[in-house]
Design a protein around this motif. Structure first.
Motif, PDB file in Angstrom:
ATOM      1  N   VAL A 191       0.860  -1.177   0.000  1.00  0.00           N
ATOM      2  CA  VAL A 191       0.000   0.000   0.000  1.00  0.00           C
ATOM      3  C   VAL A 191       0.898   1.228   0.000  1.00  0.00           C
ATOM      4  N   CYS A 192       0.783   2.072  -1.030  1.00  0.00           N
ATOM      5  CA  CYS A 192       1.598   3.287  -1.151  1.00  0.00           C
ATOM      6  C   CYS A 192       0.719   4.504  -0.876  1.00  0.00           C
ATOM      7  N   VAL A 193       1.131   5.329   0.081  1.00  0.00           N
ATOM      8  CA  VAL A 193       0.324   6.464   0.502  1.00  0.00           C
ATOM      9  C   VAL A 193       1.186   7.724   0.515  1.00  0.00           C
ATOM     10  N   GLU A 194       0.659   8.816  -0.063  1.00  0.00           N
ATOM     11  CA  GLU A 194       1.328  10.114   0.028  1.00  0.00           C
ATOM     12  C   GLU A 194       0.462  11.057   0.852  1.00  0.00           C
ATOM     13  N   VAL A 195       1.065  11.673   1.878  1.00  0.00           N
ATOM     14  CA  VAL A 195       0.350  12.591   2.753  1.00  0.00           C
ATOM     15  C   VAL A 195       1.142  13.890   2.892  1.00  0.00           C
ATOM     16  N   PRO A 196       0.466  14.967   3.332  1.00  0.00           N
ATOM     17  CA  PRO A 196       1.154  16.262   3.407  1.00  0.00           C
ATOM     18  C   PRO A 196       2.205  16.351   4.504  1.00  0.00           C
ATOM     19  N   ALA A 197       1.955  15.736   5.687  1.00  0.00           N
ATOM     20  CA  ALA A 197       2.841  15.933   6.833  1.00  0.00           C
ATOM     21  C   ALA A 197       3.150  14.609   7.511  1.00  0.00           C
ATOM     22  N   ASP A 198       4.281  14.575   8.206  1.00  0.00           N
ATOM     23  CA  ASP A 198       4.685  13.357   8.883  1.00  0.00           C
ATOM     24  C   ASP A 198       3.659  12.933   9.928  1.00  0.00           C
ATOM     25  N   GLY A 199       3.010  13.903  10.563  1.00  0.00           N
ATOM     26  CA  GLY A 199       2.006  13.601  11.565  1.00  0.00           C
ATOM     27  C   GLY A 199       0.728  13.016  11.005  1.00  0.00           C
ATOM     28  N   ASP A 200       0.606  12.970   9.674  1.00  0.00           N
ATOM     29  CA  ASP A 200      -0.578  12.399   9.038  1.00  0.00           C
ATOM     30  C   ASP A 200      -0.471  10.884   8.842  1.00  0.00           C
ATOM     31  N   ARG A 201       0.688  10.304   9.159  1.00  0.00           N
ATOM     32  CA  ARG A 201       0.796   8.850   9.105  1.00  0.00           C
ATOM     33  C   ARG A 201      -0.192   8.241  10.098  1.00  0.00           C
ATOM     34  N   GLN A 202      -0.753   7.106   9.738  1.00  0.00           N
ATOM     35  CA  GLN A 202      -1.704   6.436  10.606  1.00  0.00           C
ATOM     36  C   GLN A 202      -1.270   4.996  10.844  1.00  0.00           C
ATOM     37  N   SER A 203      -1.776   4.424  11.907  1.00  0.00           N
ATOM     38  CA  SER A 203      -1.502   3.029  12.229  1.00  0.00           C
ATOM     39  C   SER A 203      -2.758   2.215  11.960  1.00  0.00           C
ATOM     40  N   TRP A 204      -2.657   1.248  11.064  1.00  0.00           N
ATOM     41  CA  TRP A 204      -3.803   0.415  10.683  1.00  0.00           C
ATOM     42  C   TRP A 204      -3.552  -1.028  11.104  1.00  0.00           C
ATOM     43  N   ARG A 205      -4.640  -1.764  11.300  1.00  0.00           N
ATOM     44  CA  ARG A 205      -4.544  -3.200  11.569  1.00  0.00           C
ATOM     45  C   ARG A 205      -4.321  -3.915  10.238  1.00  0.00           C
ATOM     46  N   LEU A 206      -3.166  -4.555  10.082  1.00  0.00           N
ATOM     47  CA  LEU A 206      -2.771  -5.120   8.795  1.00  0.00           C
ATOM     48  C   LEU A 206      -2.548  -6.625   8.879  1.00  0.00           C
ATOM     49  N   PRO A 207      -2.886  -7.337   7.798  1.00  0.00           N
ATOM     50  CA  PRO A 207      -2.401  -8.722   7.703  1.00  0.00           C
ATOM     51  C   PRO A 207      -0.878  -8.716   7.648  1.00  0.00           C
ATOM     52  N   GLU A 208      -0.270  -9.772   8.092  1.00  0.00           N
ATOM     53  CA  GLU A 208       1.193  -9.837   8.164  1.00  0.00           C
ATOM     54  C   GLU A 208       1.844  -9.647   6.803  1.00  0.00           C
ATOM     55  N   GLY A 209       1.177 -10.076   5.729  1.00  0.00           N
ATOM     56  CA  GLY A 209       1.763  -9.995   4.399  1.00  0.00           C
ATOM     57  C   GLY A 209       1.498  -8.699   3.655  1.00  0.00           C
ATOM     58  N   VAL A 210       0.921  -7.698   4.327  1.00  0.00           N
ATOM     59  CA  VAL A 210       0.630  -6.406   3.687  1.00  0.00           C
ATOM     60  C   VAL A 210       1.509  -5.327   4.320  1.00  0.00           C
ATOM     61  N   GLU A 211       2.186  -4.564   3.470  1.00  0.00           N
ATOM     62  CA  GLU A 211       3.089  -3.500   3.934  1.00  0.00           C
ATOM     63  C   GLU A 211       2.546  -2.142   3.472  1.00  0.00           C
ATOM     64  N   VAL A 212       2.525  -1.159   4.388  1.00  0.00           N
ATOM     65  CA  VAL A 212       2.131   0.210   4.052  1.00  0.00           C
ATOM     66  C   VAL A 212       3.379   1.078   3.987  1.00  0.00           C
ATOM     67  N   ARG A 213       3.542   1.777   2.864  1.00  0.00           N
ATOM     68  CA  ARG A 213       4.692   2.656   2.662  1.00  0.00           C
ATOM     69  C   ARG A 213       4.201   4.097   2.563  1.00  0.00           C
ATOM     70  N   SER A 215       4.729   8.137   2.153  1.00  0.00           N
ATOM     71  CA  SER A 215       5.577   9.190   1.596  1.00  0.00           C
ATOM     72  C   SER A 215       5.027  10.530   2.082  1.00  0.00           C
ATOM     73  N   VAL A 216       5.920  11.410   2.524  1.00  0.00           N
ATOM     74  CA  VAL A 216       5.508  12.683   3.122  1.00  0.00           C
ATOM     75  C   VAL A 216       6.041  13.832   2.278  1.00  0.00           C
ATOM     76  N   ARG A 217       5.124  14.663   1.757  1.00  0.00           N
ATOM     77  CA  ARG A 217       5.554  15.815   0.944  1.00  0.00           C
ATOM     78  C   ARG A 217       6.282  16.841   1.786  1.00  0.00           C
ATOM     79  N   GLY A 218       5.832  17.051   3.015  1.00  0.00           N
ATOM     80  CA  GLY A 218       6.469  18.015   3.897  1.00  0.00           C
ATOM     81  C   GLY A 218       6.359  19.431   3.370  1.00  0.00           C
ATOM     82  N   ASP A 219       7.313  20.259   3.770  1.00  0.00           N
ATOM     83  CA  ASP A 219       7.288  21.671   3.368  1.00  0.00           C
ATOM     84  C   ASP A 219       7.973  21.914   2.034  1.00  0.00           C
ATOM     85  N   ALA A 220       8.599  20.887   1.490  1.00  0.00           N
ATOM     86  CA  ALA A 220       9.289  21.061   0.205  1.00  0.00           C
ATOM     87  C   ALA A 220       8.273  21.311  -0.900  1.00  0.00           C
ATOM     88  N   ALA A 221       8.690  22.082  -1.886  1.00  0.00           N
ATOM     89  CA  ALA A 221       7.786  22.434  -2.991  1.00  0.00           C
ATOM     90  C   ALA A 221       7.741  21.309  -4.019  1.00  0.00           C
TER      91      ALA A 221
END
Length: 323
Positions: A191-213, A215-221
């Motif tokens: 699962v690939c996710v892009e969010v605006p800020a590091d604090g927007d990462r979330q913790s989900w209940r996942l099957p062992e074989g599923v990985e969430v990655r 990416s944080v845009r941050g303040d960079a343009a």
């Protein structure tokens, strides 16, 4: 591996009616710098037609100075809503059900506080930023439980799917969270996710074989979706091998800026046809339409993933306020 409910069982279910559910804000929880969870409550929700997975519903916000009593109800609610004068017509926006508790008559919706920093926020984002327990609103959803497209559920991996690839920006986070938390224990994928800020990462209940990655845009343009595209490219290389593979299908460019243009396609063929064409990898892409268009081309054109194995949804378009 069983990746979800059987497609043929979903499509065989008779279509539900849709109704208006008067609700109030029962709770508000800040999830991160750009996310807030609103809990809606009301006795009417005990009859809500829950569909699960990435189920979409409509949020109705009364016009300024009006009340929820202005919201039309009954089988003809949509025609009645369209016929209302513009100054009294409630705002109508689409969101994902994050959680539903029928015994309590409560339903959670996670909102992205989109565009508040530059004054480009839509009416629903502005409302969610300050919503409290006082203002009655309304939700529109199925009148009875079920699942499938007729319940606003797009997640429908074919029976052949052995690996999953989900990708989206912040607007797709609630849908992706609901999907992955409902996956069977033997599910495998990225699962690939892009969010605006590091604090927007979330913790989900996942099957062992599923990985969430994340990416944080941050303040960079950085352009919206640049990091997501890089993450998806890397994930596809792991799942399918290097790019530029010759596939049996090719997707052409799609106009997403014309009047009435929409980028939304979910495999909807009979199960045997979908399974025969799909192969083992199933992709689900959602977020900004321009980014999703590029990700779809990357999967189908560059990595040979059959188009019938890729569901893609343009939730919004950069430069257009719809949230």
């Amino acid at each position: 591996m069983s990746t979800g409910r059987a497609t043929d069982a979903r499509s065989a279910t008779a279509a539900p009616g849709y109704r208006v559910y008067p609700v109030e804000v029962a709770g508000r929880q800040r999830l991160g710098p750009n996310f807030v969870r609103i809990t809606f409550g009301g006795d009417s929700l005990r009859e809500f037609g829950f569909g699960g997975d990435d189920q979409r519903i409509k949020l109705m916000l009364p016009a300024p100075g009006r009340t929820v009593a202005d919201v039309p109800d009954g089988d003809g609610w949509y025609a009645a809503w369209q016929a209302m004068p513009e100054d009294t017509r409630p705002v109508l926006r689409t969101y994902t059900v994050r959680a539903f508790r029928p015994e309590a008559g409560e339903l959670d919706v996670d909102f992205v506080l989109h565009g508040l920093e530059n004054g480009h926020a839509g009416p629903a984002s502005r409302w969610a930023a300050t919503a409290d327990r006082s203002g009655p609103v309304a939700l529109v959803g199925p009148a009875r439980p079920g699942t499938g497209r007729m319940w606003g559920v797009e997640w429908a991996p074919p029976a052949t799917a052995r690996r999953l690839l989900l990708a989206g920006d912040e607007t797709a986070v609630p849908a992706m969270a609901s999907i992955v938390e409902a996956l069977p224990p033997d599910a495998r994928g990225i699962v690939c996710v892009e969010v605006p800020a590091d604090g927007d990462r979330q913790s989900w209940r996942l099957p062992e074989g599923v990985e969430v990655r994340w990416s944080v845009r941050g303040d960079a343009a950085r352009p919206h979706g640049e990091l997501l595209e890089s993450a998806v490219r890397a994930a596809l290389t792991e799942l399918c091998g290097p790019g530029e593979r010759a596939g049996t299908e090719h997707v052409d460019d799609v106009d997403i800026d014309g009047e009435g243009a929409i980028l939304w396609e979910v495999p909807d063929a009979p199960t045997d046809q979908v399974d025969a064409a799909a192969g083992e990898l199933y992709g689900w892409l959602a977020g900004e339409a321009g980014v999703i268009k590029r990700l779809r081309r990357l999967m189908v054109n560059d990595h040979g993933v059959p188009r019938h194995a890729v569901a893609f949804m343009g939730y919004w378009r950069n430069g257009r306020s719809q949230l």
